[in-house]
Design a protein around this motif. Structure first.
Motif, PDB file in Angstrom:
ATOM      1  N   MET A   1      57.829 -62.235  20.999  1.00 19.45           N
ATOM      2  CA  MET A   1      56.419 -62.214  20.645  1.00 19.45           C
ATOM      3  C   MET A   1      55.830 -60.805  20.773  1.00 19.45           C
ATOM      4  N   CYS A   2      56.129 -60.108  21.849  1.00 20.25           N
ATOM      5  CA  CYS A   2      55.549 -58.782  22.056  1.00 20.25           C
ATOM      6  C   CYS A   2      55.993 -57.789  20.994  1.00 20.25           C
ATOM      7  N   GLN A   3      57.125 -58.039  20.354  1.00 26.35           N
ATOM      8  CA  GLN A   3      57.606 -57.129  19.322  1.00 26.35           C
ATOM      9  C   GLN A   3      56.618 -57.034  18.154  1.00 26.35           C
ATOM     10  N   ILE A   4      55.905 -58.101  17.895  1.00 29.04           N
ATOM     11  CA  ILE A   4      54.889 -58.075  16.829  1.00 29.04           C
ATOM     12  C   ILE A   4      53.876 -56.973  17.121  1.00 29.04           C
ATOM     13  N   SER A   6      54.258 -54.453  19.738  1.00 32.17           N
ATOM     14  CA  SER A   6      54.828 -53.184  20.175  1.00 32.17           C
ATOM     15  C   SER A   6      55.525 -52.411  19.064  1.00 32.17           C
ATOM     16  N   GLN A   7      55.927 -53.076  18.002  1.00 30.01           N
ATOM     17  CA  GLN A   7      56.655 -52.397  16.937  1.00 30.01           C
ATOM     18  C   GLN A   7      55.789 -52.052  15.729  1.00 30.01           C
ATOM     19  N   GLN A   8      54.473 -52.063  15.910  1.00 29.67           N
ATOM     20  CA  GLN A   8      53.591 -51.664  14.821  1.00 29.67           C
ATOM     21  C   GLN A   8      53.716 -50.160  14.590  1.00 29.67           C
ATOM     22  N   PRO A   9      53.397 -49.698  13.394  1.00 29.88           N
ATOM     23  CA  PRO A   9      53.491 -48.263  13.116  1.00 29.88           C
ATOM     24  C   PRO A   9      52.574 -47.456  14.044  1.00 29.88           C
ATOM     25  N   ILE A  10      53.086 -46.361  14.541  1.00 34.09           N
ATOM     26  CA  ILE A  10      52.354 -45.527  15.507  1.00 34.09           C
ATOM     27  C   ILE A  10      51.022 -45.039  14.935  1.00 34.09           C
TER      28      ILE A  10
END
Length: 89
Positions: A1-4, A6-10
């Motif tokens: 779930m957190c990957q949604i 944490s992995q957004q574009p910087i």
């Protein structure tokens, strides 16, 4: 779930500072790109520019609260309110 999250574009969460005028006084506002994009949507819906919208929020907050201690926080919360209202419709 957190990957949604944490992995957004910087670039979505990097700060962007914009200079605006409120009642003739120059100031700057630092917000993340995602919030600037939402403010663009809100301002377009209100048929005004982003600086004009921010100026209106500032003036209304001054009138209602007697002061503005953190304009960036008011703007972020405004974006959240807008998104919540948009999803409720």
């Amino acid at each position: 779930m957190c990957q949604i999250f944490s992995q957004q574009p910087i670039e979505h969460y990097q700060y962007i500072t914009r200079a605006i005028r409120i009642d003739g006084h120059a100031t700057s506002v630092k917000l993340e790109l995602s919030f600037w994009e939402i403010l663009e949507q809100i301002a377009n819906n209100q048929e005004m520019s982003v600086p004009k919208f921010i100026s209106n929020i500032y003036k209304e907050s001054m009138a209602h609260n007697g002061g503005v201690t953190n304009l960036a926080s008011i703007l972020r919360c405004s974006c959240l309110i807008y998104l919540k209202q948009s999803t409720a419709m």
